[in-house]
Motif scaffolding. Structure first.
Motif, PDB file in Angstrom:
ATOM      1  N   UNK A 102      -5.705   3.661  -0.134  1.00  0.00           N
ATOM      2  CA  UNK A 102      -6.355   3.269   1.107  1.00  0.00           C
ATOM      3  C   UNK A 102      -7.843   3.054   0.887  1.00  0.00           C
ATOM      4  N   UNK A 103      -8.445   3.933   0.096  1.00  0.00           N
ATOM      5  CA  UNK A 103      -9.867   3.810  -0.211  1.00  0.00           C
ATOM      6  C   UNK A 103     -10.138   2.514  -0.970  1.00  0.00           C
ATOM      7  N   UNK A 104      -9.268   2.173  -1.896  1.00  0.00           N
ATOM      8  CA  UNK A 104      -9.449   0.940  -2.651  1.00  0.00           C
ATOM      9  C   UNK A 104      -9.274  -0.293  -1.780  1.00  0.00           C
ATOM     10  N   UNK A 105      -8.384  -0.211  -0.805  1.00  0.00           N
ATOM     11  CA  UNK A 105      -8.229  -1.324   0.128  1.00  0.00           C
ATOM     12  C   UNK A 105      -9.531  -1.544   0.886  1.00  0.00           C
ATOM     13  N   UNK A 106     -10.163  -0.442   1.300  1.00  0.00           N
ATOM     14  CA  UNK A 106     -11.437  -0.549   2.007  1.00  0.00           C
ATOM     15  C   UNK A 106     -12.525  -1.086   1.075  1.00  0.00           C
ATOM     16  N   UNK A 107     -12.439  -0.676  -0.182  1.00  0.00           N
ATOM     17  CA  UNK A 107     -13.478  -1.058  -1.143  1.00  0.00           C
ATOM     18  C   UNK A 107     -13.322  -2.488  -1.636  1.00  0.00           C
ATOM     19  N   UNK A 108     -12.097  -3.023  -1.603  1.00  0.00           N
ATOM     20  CA  UNK A 108     -11.836  -4.337  -2.180  1.00  0.00           C
ATOM     21  C   UNK A 108     -12.807  -5.406  -1.679  1.00  0.00           C
ATOM     22  N   UNK A 109     -12.994  -5.465  -0.353  1.00  0.00           N
ATOM     23  CA  UNK A 109     -13.846  -6.523   0.202  1.00  0.00           C
ATOM     24  C   UNK A 109     -15.297  -6.327  -0.209  1.00  0.00           C
ATOM     25  N   UNK A 110     -15.761  -5.061  -0.170  1.00  0.00           N
ATOM     26  CA  UNK A 110     -17.151  -4.801  -0.536  1.00  0.00           C
ATOM     27  C   UNK A 110     -17.394  -5.181  -1.992  1.00  0.00           C
ATOM     28  N   UNK A 111     -16.472  -4.793  -2.854  1.00  0.00           N
ATOM     29  CA  UNK A 111     -16.627  -5.099  -4.273  1.00  0.00           C
ATOM     30  C   UNK A 111     -16.521  -6.605  -4.505  1.00  0.00           C
ATOM     31  N   UNK A 141      -2.211  -9.064   1.404  1.00  0.00           N
ATOM     32  CA  UNK A 141      -2.784  -9.300   2.733  1.00  0.00           C
ATOM     33  C   UNK A 141      -4.256  -8.884   2.763  1.00  0.00           C
ATOM     34  N   UNK A 142      -5.080  -9.684   3.412  1.00  0.00           N
ATOM     35  CA  UNK A 142      -6.508  -9.420   3.434  1.00  0.00           C
ATOM     36  C   UNK A 142      -7.221 -10.100   2.279  1.00  0.00           C
ATOM     37  N   UNK A 143      -6.444 -10.650   1.328  1.00  0.00           N
ATOM     38  CA  UNK A 143      -6.960 -11.381   0.156  1.00  0.00           C
ATOM     39  C   UNK A 143      -7.945 -10.520  -0.641  1.00  0.00           C
ATOM     40  N   UNK A 144      -7.679  -9.211  -0.681  1.00  0.00           N
ATOM     41  CA  UNK A 144      -8.555  -8.323  -1.444  1.00  0.00           C
ATOM     42  C   UNK A 144      -8.034  -8.011  -2.831  1.00  0.00           C
ATOM     43  N   UNK A 145      -6.831  -8.502  -3.143  1.00  0.00           N
ATOM     44  CA  UNK A 145      -6.239  -8.207  -4.458  1.00  0.00           C
ATOM     45  C   UNK A 145      -5.395  -9.387  -4.906  1.00  0.00           C
ATOM     46  N   UNK A 146      -5.376  -9.626  -6.242  1.00  0.00           N
ATOM     47  CA  UNK A 146      -4.617 -10.747  -6.779  1.00  0.00           C
ATOM     48  C   UNK A 146      -3.993 -10.347  -8.114  1.00  0.00           C
ATOM     49  N   UNK A 147      -2.800 -10.872  -8.359  1.00  0.00           N
ATOM     50  CA  UNK A 147      -2.107 -10.658  -9.632  1.00  0.00           C
ATOM     51  C   UNK A 147      -1.454 -11.955 -10.059  1.00  0.00           C
TER      52      UNK A 147
END
Length: 321
Positions: A40-49, A280-286
Protein backbone atom coordinates in the motif's frame (compact mmCIF):
# COMPACT_ATOMS: atom_id res chain seq x y z
CA UNK A 1 -1.10 -9.86 63.65
CA UNK A 2 -0.99 -6.12 63.73
CA UNK A 3 0.88 -4.66 60.78
CA UNK A 4 0.46 -7.67 58.52
CA UNK A 5 -1.04 -7.10 55.10
CA UNK A 6 -3.44 -9.72 53.78
CA UNK A 7 -1.88 -11.81 51.01
CA UNK A 8 -4.61 -10.97 48.46
CA UNK A 9 -4.29 -7.27 49.20
CA UNK A 10 -0.51 -7.47 48.90
CA UNK A 11 -0.71 -9.15 45.52
CA UNK A 12 -3.19 -6.55 44.32
CA UNK A 13 -0.87 -3.77 45.40
CA UNK A 14 2.08 -5.43 43.69
CA UNK A 15 0.18 -5.68 40.44
CA UNK A 16 -0.34 -1.94 40.46
CA UNK A 17 3.42 -1.43 40.21
CA UNK A 18 4.07 -3.92 37.39
CA UNK A 19 5.03 -2.06 34.14
CA UNK A 20 2.19 -2.13 31.65
CA UNK A 21 4.36 -1.80 28.51
CA UNK A 22 4.23 -5.49 27.68
CA UNK A 23 0.47 -5.59 28.06
CA UNK A 24 0.01 -2.47 25.93
CA UNK A 25 2.52 -3.38 23.18
CA UNK A 26 0.88 -3.96 19.84
CA UNK A 27 1.24 -7.50 18.53
CA UNK A 28 3.96 -7.91 15.93
CA UNK A 29 2.37 -7.92 12.47
CA UNK A 30 2.50 -11.08 10.43
CA UNK A 31 4.52 -11.29 7.21
CA UNK A 32 1.38 -10.97 5.04
CA UNK A 33 0.29 -7.90 7.05
CA UNK A 34 3.73 -6.29 6.70
CA UNK A 35 3.84 -7.04 2.98
CA UNK A 36 0.33 -5.68 2.49
CA UNK A 37 1.29 -2.50 4.34
CA UNK A 38 4.44 -2.13 2.26
CA UNK A 39 2.46 -2.73 -0.93
CA UNK A 40 0.00 0.00 0.00
CA UNK A 41 2.86 2.34 0.84
CA UNK A 42 4.48 1.65 -2.52
CA UNK A 43 1.22 2.35 -4.31
CA UNK A 44 1.16 5.75 -2.61
CA UNK A 45 4.82 6.29 -3.42
CA UNK A 46 4.60 5.24 -7.08
CA UNK A 47 3.20 8.55 -8.33
CA UNK A 48 5.59 10.67 -6.27
CA UNK A 49 8.59 8.68 -7.44
CA UNK A 50 7.36 8.72 -11.04
CA UNK A 51 6.90 12.50 -10.80
CA UNK A 52 10.42 12.74 -9.41
CA UNK A 53 11.80 10.68 -12.29
CA UNK A 54 9.94 12.91 -14.77
CA UNK A 55 11.27 16.04 -13.08
CA UNK A 56 14.78 14.61 -13.13
CA UNK A 57 14.52 13.91 -16.88
CA UNK A 58 13.16 17.43 -17.44
CA UNK A 59 16.04 18.88 -15.44
CA UNK A 60 18.69 16.89 -17.33
CA UNK A 61 17.27 17.98 -20.71
CA UNK A 62 16.95 21.61 -19.59
CA UNK A 63 20.52 21.61 -18.28
CA UNK A 64 21.88 20.08 -21.49
CA UNK A 65 20.01 22.67 -23.58
CA UNK A 66 21.23 25.52 -21.38
CA UNK A 67 24.84 24.28 -21.43
CA UNK A 68 24.70 24.07 -25.23
CA UNK A 69 23.30 27.55 -25.83
CA UNK A 70 25.53 29.04 -23.15
CA UNK A 71 28.56 27.46 -24.85
CA UNK A 72 27.54 29.05 -28.17
CA UNK A 73 27.07 32.39 -26.42
CA UNK A 74 30.54 32.26 -24.87
CA UNK A 75 32.14 31.42 -28.24
CA UNK A 76 30.30 34.23 -30.03
CA UNK A 77 31.16 36.66 -27.27
CA UNK A 78 34.84 35.80 -27.62
CA UNK A 79 34.63 36.51 -31.38
CA UNK A 80 32.96 39.88 -30.76
CA UNK A 81 35.63 40.84 -28.27
CA UNK A 82 38.39 39.88 -30.71
CA UNK A 83 36.81 42.05 -33.44
CA UNK A 84 36.39 44.90 -30.99
CA UNK A 85 40.05 44.74 -30.02
CA UNK A 86 41.03 44.61 -33.70
CA UNK A 87 39.10 47.81 -34.40
CA UNK A 88 40.62 49.52 -31.39
CA UNK A 89 44.11 48.54 -32.52
CA UNK A 90 43.41 49.78 -36.06
CA UNK A 91 42.20 53.13 -34.78
CA UNK A 92 45.17 53.55 -32.48
CA UNK A 93 47.72 52.57 -35.13
CA UNK A 94 46.18 54.68 -37.88
CA UNK A 95 45.21 57.86 -36.08
CA UNK A 96 47.27 58.14 -32.95
CA UNK A 97 50.84 57.19 -33.89
CA UNK A 98 50.65 57.76 -37.63
CA UNK A 99 54.34 56.99 -38.28
CA UNK A 100 55.82 55.27 -41.33
CA UNK A 101 56.38 51.96 -39.61
CA UNK A 102 52.76 51.71 -38.56
CA UNK A 103 51.20 52.95 -41.79
CA UNK A 104 53.46 50.96 -44.09
CA UNK A 105 54.32 53.98 -46.26
CA UNK A 106 50.71 54.76 -47.09
CA UNK A 107 51.03 58.47 -46.36
CA UNK A 108 54.63 58.82 -47.46
CA UNK A 109 54.73 56.92 -50.75
CA UNK A 110 56.14 58.57 -53.91
CA UNK A 111 52.86 58.20 -55.80
CA UNK A 112 50.05 60.54 -54.53
CA UNK A 113 47.36 58.40 -56.15
CA UNK A 114 48.74 55.31 -54.46
CA UNK A 115 48.73 57.19 -51.17
CA UNK A 116 45.05 58.12 -51.57
CA UNK A 117 44.25 54.55 -52.58
CA UNK A 118 46.01 53.26 -49.47
CA UNK A 119 44.06 55.62 -47.24
CA UNK A 120 40.84 54.45 -48.86
CA UNK A 121 41.84 50.83 -48.24
CA UNK A 122 42.40 51.57 -44.55
CA UNK A 123 39.02 53.25 -44.35
CA UNK A 124 37.38 50.35 -46.19
CA UNK A 125 39.07 47.86 -43.87
CA UNK A 126 37.85 49.79 -40.85
CA UNK A 127 34.29 49.96 -42.21
CA UNK A 128 34.30 46.23 -42.99
CA UNK A 129 35.41 45.34 -39.48
CA UNK A 130 32.90 47.75 -38.00
CA UNK A 131 30.11 46.08 -39.99
CA UNK A 132 31.33 42.66 -38.87
CA UNK A 133 31.26 43.85 -35.30
CA UNK A 134 27.70 45.16 -35.70
CA UNK A 135 26.62 41.86 -37.25
CA UNK A 136 28.18 39.83 -34.46
CA UNK A 137 26.73 42.08 -31.78
CA UNK A 138 23.26 41.69 -33.30
CA UNK A 139 23.69 37.92 -33.41
CA UNK A 140 24.94 37.67 -29.86
CA UNK A 141 22.08 39.84 -28.58
CA UNK A 142 19.62 37.23 -29.87
CA UNK A 143 21.75 34.43 -28.54
CA UNK A 144 21.91 36.05 -25.12
CA UNK A 145 18.12 36.36 -25.04
CA UNK A 146 17.84 32.69 -26.02
CA UNK A 147 20.35 31.74 -23.31
CA UNK A 148 18.50 33.75 -20.66
CA UNK A 149 15.20 32.14 -21.64
CA UNK A 150 16.77 28.69 -21.46
CA UNK A 151 18.30 29.57 -18.09
CA UNK A 152 14.84 30.43 -16.74
CA UNK A 153 13.55 27.01 -17.90
CA UNK A 154 16.57 25.36 -16.30
CA UNK A 155 15.96 27.20 -13.00
CA UNK A 156 12.28 26.17 -12.97
CA UNK A 157 13.22 22.54 -13.62
CA UNK A 158 15.79 22.66 -10.82
CA UNK A 159 13.22 24.05 -8.38
CA UNK A 160 10.69 21.40 -9.40
CA UNK A 161 13.28 18.68 -8.88
CA UNK A 162 14.18 20.04 -5.44
CA UNK A 163 10.52 20.12 -4.35
CA UNK A 164 9.88 16.57 -5.52
CA UNK A 165 13.12 15.38 -3.98
CA UNK A 166 11.74 16.41 -0.57
CA UNK A 167 8.59 14.37 -1.18
CA UNK A 168 10.65 11.40 -2.29
CA UNK A 169 12.77 11.65 0.87
CA UNK A 170 9.59 11.47 2.97
CA UNK A 171 8.41 8.36 1.14
CA UNK A 172 11.82 6.73 1.39
CA UNK A 173 11.82 7.28 5.15
CA UNK A 174 8.52 5.41 5.44
CA UNK A 175 9.70 2.66 3.12
CA UNK A 176 12.87 2.34 5.18
CA UNK A 177 10.75 1.65 8.26
CA UNK A 178 8.80 -1.02 6.42
CA UNK A 179 12.02 -2.52 5.06
CA UNK A 180 13.36 -2.81 8.59
CA UNK A 181 10.15 -4.57 9.59
CA UNK A 182 10.40 -7.03 6.69
CA UNK A 183 14.01 -7.76 7.62
CA UNK A 184 12.94 -8.39 11.22
CA UNK A 185 10.32 -10.83 9.97
CA UNK A 186 12.76 -12.47 7.56
CA UNK A 187 10.80 -11.44 4.47
CA UNK A 188 13.20 -8.91 2.93
CA UNK A 189 14.91 -9.91 -0.30
CA UNK A 190 18.06 -7.81 -0.82
CA UNK A 191 18.69 -9.37 -4.20
CA UNK A 192 22.02 -9.64 -6.00
CA UNK A 193 23.17 -6.57 -7.98
CA UNK A 194 25.44 -8.84 -10.01
CA UNK A 195 22.80 -11.47 -10.73
CA UNK A 196 23.23 -13.17 -14.11
CA UNK A 197 19.47 -13.59 -14.35
CA UNK A 198 17.79 -16.46 -16.14
CA UNK A 199 17.36 -17.52 -19.76
CA UNK A 200 14.17 -16.61 -21.59
CA UNK A 201 12.64 -19.62 -23.34
CA UNK A 202 9.19 -18.24 -24.13
CA UNK A 203 7.38 -17.77 -27.46
CA UNK A 204 8.54 -14.20 -28.25
CA UNK A 205 10.15 -13.34 -31.58
CA UNK A 206 11.66 -10.30 -33.29
CA UNK A 207 12.43 -7.23 -31.17
CA UNK A 208 10.11 -8.50 -28.41
CA UNK A 209 12.45 -11.47 -28.05
CA UNK A 210 15.45 -9.14 -27.61
CA UNK A 211 13.55 -7.09 -25.00
CA UNK A 212 12.55 -10.16 -22.98
CA UNK A 213 15.99 -11.72 -23.18
CA UNK A 214 17.39 -8.53 -21.65
CA UNK A 215 14.69 -8.37 -18.95
CA UNK A 216 15.21 -12.01 -17.95
CA UNK A 217 18.93 -11.36 -17.53
CA UNK A 218 18.01 -8.84 -14.81
CA UNK A 219 16.03 -11.34 -12.71
CA UNK A 220 17.35 -11.43 -9.15
CA UNK A 221 18.62 -7.84 -9.13
CA UNK A 222 17.11 -5.55 -6.46
CA UNK A 223 14.32 -3.07 -6.95
CA UNK A 224 15.37 0.52 -6.24
CA UNK A 225 13.40 3.74 -6.64
CA UNK A 226 14.88 5.59 -9.60
CA UNK A 227 16.93 2.54 -10.60
CA UNK A 228 17.97 2.44 -14.25
CA UNK A 229 20.53 -0.37 -14.00
CA UNK A 230 22.74 -2.10 -14.35
CA UNK A 231 22.72 -3.17 -10.68
CA UNK A 232 19.16 -2.21 -9.68
CA UNK A 233 15.91 -1.25 -11.36
CA UNK A 234 12.58 0.39 -10.83
CA UNK A 235 9.65 -0.78 -12.94
CA UNK A 236 9.83 1.76 -15.78
CA UNK A 237 13.62 1.79 -15.73
CA UNK A 238 13.56 -1.93 -16.51
CA UNK A 239 10.98 -1.68 -19.31
CA UNK A 240 12.82 1.27 -20.87
CA UNK A 241 16.18 -0.53 -20.85
CA UNK A 242 14.71 -3.83 -22.07
CA UNK A 243 13.10 -2.23 -25.09
CA UNK A 244 16.17 -0.08 -25.72
CA UNK A 245 18.06 -3.38 -26.10
CA UNK A 246 15.53 -4.20 -28.82
CA UNK A 247 16.08 -0.88 -30.60
CA UNK A 248 12.92 0.85 -29.35
CA UNK A 249 13.19 4.11 -27.43
CA UNK A 250 10.65 4.42 -24.59
CA UNK A 251 10.23 7.44 -22.31
CA UNK A 252 11.52 7.17 -18.76
CA UNK A 253 8.42 7.04 -16.54
CA UNK A 254 5.33 4.83 -16.43
CA UNK A 255 3.03 7.79 -17.16
CA UNK A 256 5.15 8.83 -20.13
CA UNK A 257 5.27 5.26 -21.43
CA UNK A 258 1.48 5.01 -21.14
CA UNK A 259 1.02 8.32 -23.00
CA UNK A 260 3.64 7.34 -25.59
CA UNK A 261 1.62 4.21 -26.29
CA UNK A 262 -1.72 5.99 -26.79
CA UNK A 263 -1.96 4.73 -30.37
CA UNK A 264 -0.38 1.35 -29.53
CA UNK A 265 -2.75 0.06 -26.87
CA UNK A 266 -4.04 -3.48 -27.18
CA UNK A 267 -6.74 -5.55 -25.58
CA UNK A 268 -5.90 -7.63 -22.53
CA UNK A 269 -7.49 -10.54 -24.38
CA UNK A 270 -4.99 -10.32 -27.23
CA UNK A 271 -1.69 -9.94 -25.38
CA UNK A 272 1.55 -10.82 -27.12
CA UNK A 273 5.03 -11.27 -25.62
CA UNK A 274 6.74 -7.92 -25.15
CA UNK A 275 3.56 -5.95 -24.41
CA UNK A 276 3.78 -3.46 -21.55
CA UNK A 277 1.24 -4.14 -18.78
CA UNK A 278 0.14 -1.24 -16.57
CA UNK A 279 -1.45 -1.42 -13.14
CA UNK A 280 -4.50 0.75 -12.35
CA UNK A 281 -3.39 4.31 -11.68
CA UNK A 282 -0.52 3.78 -14.19
CA UNK A 283 1.97 3.71 -11.32
CA UNK A 284 3.54 0.37 -12.25
CA UNK A 285 4.53 -1.40 -15.47
CA UNK A 286 5.87 -4.83 -16.42
CA UNK A 287 6.47 -6.84 -19.61
CA UNK A 288 4.26 -9.71 -20.70
CA UNK A 289 6.50 -12.72 -21.40
CA UNK A 290 3.93 -15.04 -22.94
CA UNK A 291 2.57 -18.29 -21.51
CA UNK A 292 0.70 -16.31 -18.83
CA UNK A 293 3.86 -14.81 -17.29
CA UNK A 294 5.10 -11.29 -16.56
CA UNK A 295 8.62 -10.04 -15.81
CA UNK A 296 8.83 -6.89 -13.70
CA UNK A 297 10.60 -5.00 -10.91
CA UNK A 298 7.94 -5.08 -8.17
CA UNK A 299 8.65 -2.92 -5.10
CA UNK A 300 11.07 -2.14 -2.30
CA UNK A 301 12.31 -5.26 -0.52
CA UNK A 302 11.91 -7.38 -3.63
CA UNK A 303 13.80 -8.22 -6.82
CA UNK A 304 13.21 -8.36 -10.56
CA UNK A 305 11.17 -11.51 -11.01
CA UNK A 306 8.90 -13.52 -13.27
CA UNK A 307 5.34 -14.02 -11.99
CA UNK A 308 2.05 -15.30 -13.31
CA UNK A 309 -0.54 -12.91 -14.65
CA UNK A 310 -2.64 -13.63 -11.57
CA UNK A 311 0.36 -12.88 -9.34
CA UNK A 312 1.02 -9.65 -11.20
CA UNK A 313 -2.33 -8.23 -10.15
CA UNK A 314 -4.90 -6.00 -11.81
CA UNK A 315 -4.14 -4.63 -15.27
CA UNK A 316 -5.47 -1.28 -16.43
CA UNK A 317 -4.20 -1.58 -19.97
CA UNK A 318 -1.49 -2.81 -22.31
CA UNK A 319 0.79 -1.14 -24.84
CA UNK A 320 2.62 -2.88 -27.71
CA UNK A 321 5.95 -1.07 -28.44
Amino acid sequence: MRGRVPVAAGLAAAVLFIPMASAQAAPKPTIPQAQAKLKELNKQADKIVDDYNAANEKWKKAKAAYDSVNGDYQKQNATVEALRQSLVSLAVNSYQTGDVSMLGGVFYGPDPEATLSGMASLDQLSQTRAQQLKDYEAAIAGLKAKRDKQKATYDDATKSKADLSKKKSTVEKLVKEQTALLKQLGAYNAGNPKSAGITYTGPASGNALAALQFAYKQVGKPYRYGGTGPDSWDCSGLTQAAWAAAGVSLPRTTYEQWSWGASRRVSINSLQPGDLLFHPGIGHVGIYAGDGKVVHAPQTGDVVKVVTLAGYGSIAGAVRP
